[in-house]
Structures are given as C-alpha cells and as structure tokens.
Write a protein that holds these residues in place. Structure first.
Motif, short mmCIF file in Angstrom:
data_model
loop_
_atom_site.label_atom_id
_atom_site.label_comp_id
_atom_site.label_asym_id
_atom_site.label_seq_id
_atom_site.Cartn_x
_atom_site.Cartn_y
_atom_site.Cartn_z
N ALA A 70 0.83 -1.21 0.00
CA ALA A 70 0.00 0.00 0.00
C ALA A 70 0.85 1.25 0.00
O ALA A 70 0.50 2.28 -0.62
CB ALA A 70 -0.92 0.00 1.22
N ALA A 71 2.01 1.20 0.67
CA ALA A 71 2.89 2.36 0.72
C ALA A 71 3.43 2.71 -0.66
O ALA A 71 3.51 3.88 -1.05
CB ALA A 71 4.04 2.10 1.70
N PHE A 72 3.81 1.69 -1.44
CA PHE A 72 4.27 1.94 -2.81
C PHE A 72 3.17 2.60 -3.64
O PHE A 72 3.42 3.55 -4.41
CB PHE A 72 4.70 0.63 -3.47
CG PHE A 72 6.10 0.19 -3.15
CD1 PHE A 72 7.18 1.01 -3.41
CD2 PHE A 72 6.34 -1.06 -2.60
CE1 PHE A 72 8.48 0.60 -3.13
CE2 PHE A 72 7.63 -1.48 -2.30
CZ PHE A 72 8.69 -0.64 -2.57
N LEU A 73 1.95 2.11 -3.51
CA LEU A 73 0.83 2.69 -4.27
C LEU A 73 0.59 4.13 -3.84
O LEU A 73 0.31 5.00 -4.68
CB LEU A 73 -0.42 1.85 -4.05
CG LEU A 73 -0.40 0.44 -4.67
CD1 LEU A 73 -1.54 -0.41 -4.12
CD2 LEU A 73 -0.51 0.53 -6.20
N ALA A 74 0.70 4.40 -2.54
CA ALA A 74 0.40 5.74 -2.02
C ALA A 74 1.36 6.79 -2.53
O ALA A 74 0.97 7.95 -2.72
CB ALA A 74 0.43 5.72 -0.48
N VAL A 75 2.63 6.44 -2.77
CA VAL A 75 3.58 7.44 -3.24
C VAL A 75 3.69 7.46 -4.77
O VAL A 75 4.23 8.41 -5.34
CB VAL A 75 4.97 7.23 -2.62
CG1 VAL A 75 4.91 7.37 -1.10
CG2 VAL A 75 5.57 5.88 -3.01
N GLY A 76 3.20 6.42 -5.43
CA GLY A 76 3.29 6.39 -6.89
C GLY A 76 2.28 7.26 -7.59
O GLY A 76 2.62 7.99 -8.54
N PHE A 77 1.04 7.25 -7.14
CA PHE A 77 -0.03 7.96 -7.85
C PHE A 77 0.14 9.49 -7.92
O PHE A 77 -0.14 10.09 -8.96
CB PHE A 77 -1.39 7.60 -7.27
CG PHE A 77 -1.85 6.22 -7.64
CD1 PHE A 77 -1.88 5.81 -8.96
CD2 PHE A 77 -2.22 5.30 -6.67
CE1 PHE A 77 -2.29 4.54 -9.32
CE2 PHE A 77 -2.63 4.03 -7.00
CZ PHE A 77 -2.66 3.65 -8.33
N PRO A 78 0.59 10.18 -6.85
CA PRO A 78 0.74 11.65 -6.96
C PRO A 78 1.70 12.08 -8.06
O PRO A 78 1.54 13.16 -8.64
CB PRO A 78 1.26 12.04 -5.57
CG PRO A 78 0.77 10.97 -4.66
CD PRO A 78 0.82 9.72 -5.47
N GLY A 79 2.69 11.27 -8.36
CA GLY A 79 3.64 11.63 -9.42
C GLY A 79 2.99 11.72 -10.79
O GLY A 79 3.45 12.47 -11.65
N LEU A 80 1.94 10.95 -11.00
CA LEU A 80 1.24 11.02 -12.28
C LEU A 80 0.63 12.39 -12.50
O LEU A 80 0.64 12.94 -13.61
CB LEU A 80 0.16 9.93 -12.34
CG LEU A 80 0.65 8.50 -12.11
CD1 LEU A 80 -0.54 7.53 -12.14
CD2 LEU A 80 1.68 8.11 -13.14
N LEU A 81 0.09 12.99 -11.44
CA LEU A 81 -0.47 14.33 -11.53
C LEU A 81 0.62 15.38 -11.70
O LEU A 81 0.48 16.32 -12.48
CB LEU A 81 -1.30 14.64 -10.27
CG LEU A 81 -2.49 13.70 -10.01
CD1 LEU A 81 -3.16 14.05 -8.69
CD2 LEU A 81 -3.49 13.78 -11.16
N LEU A 82 1.73 15.20 -10.98
CA LEU A 82 2.82 16.16 -11.07
C LEU A 82 3.41 16.19 -12.47
O LEU A 82 3.87 17.24 -12.94
CB LEU A 82 3.91 15.78 -10.05
CG LEU A 82 5.09 16.74 -9.91
CD1 LEU A 82 4.64 18.13 -9.52
CD2 LEU A 82 6.10 16.19 -8.90
N SER A 83 3.39 15.08 -13.18
CA SER A 83 3.94 15.05 -14.54
C SER A 83 3.18 15.98 -15.47
O SER A 83 3.77 16.56 -16.40
CB SER A 83 3.92 13.61 -15.09
OG SER A 83 2.59 13.17 -15.31
N MET A 84 1.88 16.17 -15.24
CA MET A 84 1.09 17.09 -16.07
C MET A 84 1.49 18.53 -15.81
O MET A 84 1.50 19.37 -16.72
CB MET A 84 -0.40 16.88 -15.80
CG MET A 84 -0.88 15.47 -16.06
SD MET A 84 -2.64 15.28 -15.66
CE MET A 84 -2.77 13.50 -15.53
#
Length: 547
Positions: free
Chosen positions: A203-217
C-alpha cells in the motif's frame, strides 16, 4: 582529438549570441525561480519513490524471504544499473530534444512503476518494477541540470543546482515517515491483508506512486529555456532526426545491439568492444563464484560493458563531447571522487533505518521493559527521515552557496568545500555504528548533514567542464559514477559484508575504507580544475566543435 586538460593553440572567441525575444523570461528572474521550485518538488518525488524501500525493507525481507544482500540489490543495483544505462541515451536526448517534455514523460513512467511495485508478490516482480523506476528516473537529472544551467547565470549555478539537489533529501526524509505511517495504518485497518490481499508495504508503494502522475502534467506546462543564453553563447542549431539519434544512443549501450552499432566504425573498434565484453564476462563469473550473488554481478558487469561501449561510440560519433568528458582527466577524477562519496552516502541512507529497527527497536520491544518515547519504528523513521530531509537540505544548500563564494576567490575552491562531505561525517559514522544506545545513535546522526555538501558542487563542476549542448551527456556520465559506483555497489557492499560477518554494523563501518580514495581524487580535481574549465572551448574546437 584532445585527450587531456592542457590548452591547444589559441582560437578566436566564440560568436556572439543571437538576439533573444524580450518577452521571454530573463535568466535568473522570477520565472527561473518558479522553475527551480517545481523541479525541487520533482526531485523530492524522485527520491520518495526511490528511498521508501528503506523503511519498508524489514517487512519486505520478512514477507518475501530475502537476505540483506537481496535488499541491497533491490535498493541499489536493480535500480542503479538501468538508471545509469538509460541515463546515457536520455541524457543525450535532453541535449537534442525538448527537456520539459522529456522530464514529464519520465516522471509519468517512474511514478507508474513505483505504483506497480505495490502489486509485486515476489523478488523477481519487485526487481523488474525497480528496474522500471530506474529507467524512468534516468530522464530527470539530465533534463533538470541542463534546464537550470540555462535558467541561471554561471556564478549562481552551484547554488541553483544545490537547491534543486536538496529535493533528494526532502524526498528521502519524507519517504521514511510516509512509509512507516502508511504501513501501520494499513496493517491496523487490514491485519489479514486488504483489498486484493495487499499488505502495508504494498500500500505504501501505491500511495507514493499515484501523486507523481499528476505532477507530470504540471511539469509539461513549463517553458523550454534557451540553450547557452546564460553564458552569452550562441544557441546550438536544432538537431534533426532526433528519433534516429536516440536509437543510436540506445543501441550504443544495450547488448547485443552494441555490436551492430559499433561494427560500421571498423574492425579495430569492434574487436576492442568484444575484448571488453569478454573481460567483463570473466569478471562477473569470478565475482559470482566468490559471492554467489548472480543478479548483482551480472547487472554491474553488464553496466560496465555498456558504459564502455557508449564511450567508444561517442568517440566515433561526437569527438568534441568525448574530448570534454572521457578525454578530460579532471572529469574522470571527479566521476570517481564524487561517485565514491555517494558509495558511502547511499549505503548509509538505506541501511540506517533497518539497522536502528533491527538493533534497537525490536530488541527493546521484546524485552518487555518500559520504552523511551523515541523507541518506536515511527519515531525512528520521523527522526532519521526528518533530519535527513532538514539536515540534507541545509548541507547541500550551504555547500552550494559557500562553494560559489569560495570559487570567486579560488578557481578550484569548490572542491575544498566538497572535501568536508568526507572529513566531517567519518568519525560520527564510526560512533553511530559502535554505540549500544538508540538515543546516541540518533544524536550522532546529526553531523552527517555535512555529507550532502558535495552534491551541488559535483553538479556544477561537471556542467562547467562542458559546453551547453553537452550538458545532458555530462550529467548522464556523472550519474554513472553516483549510480553504478555509488548506488549500485554501496548498499550491496554493506549487505554483502553483513551477510558474511553476521553484523550489519561491520558492513556499514567497512564503507570508511573508501575515504582515502575519495580524498586523493578530490585533491587531483582541485589541482586540475581551473585549467580544464578555462580551456574547454579551445579543446572542443580542437576536436572539431564548430564554435
């Protein structure tokens, strides 16, 4: 081709820079500072995704049945080798393409692979996910270093790059706390496993991975800076056939494409490459026989061969860039010197939390005695991570600022400041890993903030030794040292020594054997750097650069 730092015959001064649109944001202005701020956030996300494995290590080790050497491989080698290898073609792409676009795509890729790490259920799956994180993150430093070198004037470059580099300490520190909090909350809510059977570390990996997708935009909205404007150099001509050049660079580092890539350059070049491949294969076989760690040495020796292939290719395809990087002794000494600092830094950064939990927290909890307030996994993560973020930020920014000030008075003065990153932490590393008290362990960690002082200095030094169009390649080469030598070998070395001796403390303390090599390299860089910087344009012209 120039093969040393010595100056060739004097050449005419470079042509003046072309006029710039007056409406375009100025060098060093408000927009440049905005870009810097956003890139710090990107680098923080970069290291959150990379470093969170440290606080999750004990849970992953237990659930997947791994050894300390396996953990060192996952954190270091699986990531570092592919980070270094793909940093070469992506670094060259940063020199030839739109850097903002490249960084945005890379951020999307590594964030996706971090999230996929949370779906891993065995060593092989997690290894492949870490490889993907390394490939995506390979786009970050070449793009960011090159962009910031064009957004800030030369006399403020070390400070700007140090502030950017502080993002790694912010991200690395925050990741420990995020990981500890998410694991506890998830395991409390789902003691038998949550949706899809996921446990806390997943769950920790998932929690830090998703915000980066938004930051890329957000990154995709940045303006592309004008190359060379900060130094009043003419903007390099646009590079045609970028896709073809990218494929050339990829094929120059990925076996067996390397053989087909180098064949057109002649039998001598190809024969040399085959001999190098054979030498690395023999070295890998020897090290595997001694240690039994097949993935580690296959990956490292593959990386060494690939880097050699790329250097051969660069020499044939772009002699000026080769001359200012691989043909410049000062650059190579800096590569080893700064890489050896990272050998120690990456290893301690990874193993500090597992060591504290394994050596102090777990035995204290098992004793049944009353525990001090700081003797929990969460507080240890907060203390190590919080000071890692704050102290690292202070150290790297201070190092950049002081080194810029010293350089105005001494052309090689930045390197003297970098030496503090070796001399100050060493005695406190010894004290940390020989004490029998958790409180003293955490206290002795404070001076390790000096260990980050070299980061901005290293970045600025490598950028100052090349021309603007070569900055991505220079950054990729620099990161070969910090990743293959530092990240690829440092954490594994500590884990391997721990595996053999049964003492993680011994594994960490053995890192101090690197200090003499580091100091010798830095001294030689200090002596050679002024001449190498002063002659870069002349040496590039002598190698065929049209400037």
């Amino acid at each position: 081709m120039a093969s040393s730092d010595a100056a060739p015959a004097p050449s005419p001064a470079p042509s003046p820079a072309a006029p710039v649109d007056p409406n375009f944001p100025p060098v060093g202005g408000a927009y440049a500072k905005y870009v810097l701020g956003l890139l710090v956030l990107v680098y923080a996300m970069n290291f959150i995704d990379r470093q969170i494995l440290a606080i999750l290590a004990e849970d992953i080790k237990r659930d997947l049945g791994l050894s300390d050497a396996d953990l060192g491989f996952l954190y270091g080698t699986a990531f570092a080798v592919f980070y270094a290898l793909f940093g070469i073609p992506l670094g060259r792409l940063a020199d030839n393409w739109v850097r903002t676009r490249l960084l945005s795509i890379g951020l999307f890729v590594w964030s996706s692979m971090t999230a996929l790490s949370g779906l891993s259920t065995n060593f092989l799956q997690l290894s492949f996910a870490r490889v993907g994180v390394g490939i995506g993150e390979a786009s970050a430093a070449p793009s960011a270093f090159s962009m910031l070198s064009d957004w800030f004037p030369r006399e403020k470059r070390a400070t700007a790059l140090a502030i950017y580099s502080a993002g790694l300490y912010l991200g690395g520190g925050v990741s420990l706390l995020i990981g500890a909090v998410v694991v506890r909350a998830w395991n409390t809510a789902y003691p038998a496993g949550g949706p899809m059977g996921l446990v806390g570390w997943q769950a920790a990996f998932l929690a830090v991975g998703f915000p980066g997708l938004l930051l890329s935009m957000w990154v995709a909205t940045l303006k592309e800076p004008i190359r060379g404007r900060a130094e009043a150099l003419p903007e390099p001509a646009k590079v045609p056939n970028v896709g073809r050049k990218l494929w050339e660079d990829i094929s120059s580092v990925i076996p067996p494409l390397t053989l087909f890539h180098l064949a057109p350059f002649g039998a001598r070049v190809l024969a040399t490459n085959i001999a190098v491949a054979a030498a690395f294969a023999l070295l890998a076989a020897l090290l595997i026989r001694v240690t039994g760690d097949i993935p580690q040495w296959v990956a490292i020796c593959l990386g060494g061969y690939a880097v050699t292939s790329w250097a051969q290719s660069l020499k044939e395809r772009d002699r000026p860039t080769y001359a200012l990087i691989w043909g410049t002794p000062t650059f190579l000494l800096a590569l080893v010197g700064f890489g050896s600092i990272s050998f120690v830094g990456y290893s301690i950064g990874f193993w500090a939390a597992p060591y504290a939990i394994r050596t102090f927290v777990v035995p204290m909890a098992a004793s049944g005695a009353a525990l001090p307030w700081y003797a929990s996994k969460e507080i240890v993560a907060l203390t190590l991570g919080g000071w890692g973020a704050a102290g690292g930020f202070i150290g790297v920014v201070t190092g950049g600022f002081v080194s810029d000030w010293v350089k105005k008075r001494n052309p090689g003065g930045r390197i003297l400041v970098a030496g503090l990153a070796v001399l100050v932490p060493a005695p406190f590393i010894w004290l940390m890993y020989t004490t029998d008290g958790l409180g003293l362990f955490l206290l002795y960690n404070i001076p390790l903030a000096f260990g980050s002082m070299y980061v901005g200095i290293a970045a600025a030094t490598t950028q100052d030794l090349v021309l603007p169009r070569m900055r991505g390649a220079a950054t990729a080469t620099y990161f070969i040292g910090t990743t293959l030598l530092g990240l690829g070998l440092g954490p594994y070395f500590t884990g391997a020594v721990s595996k053999v001796t049964g003492s993680l403390a011994t594994g960490v303390l053995a890192l101090l054997l690197m200090a003499p090599l580091t100091l010798v390299c830095l001294y030689l860089v200090y002596r050679k750097l002024p001449a190498a910087e002063a002659t870069r344009i002349e040496r590039a012209r002598a190698a065929g650069e049209p400037i």
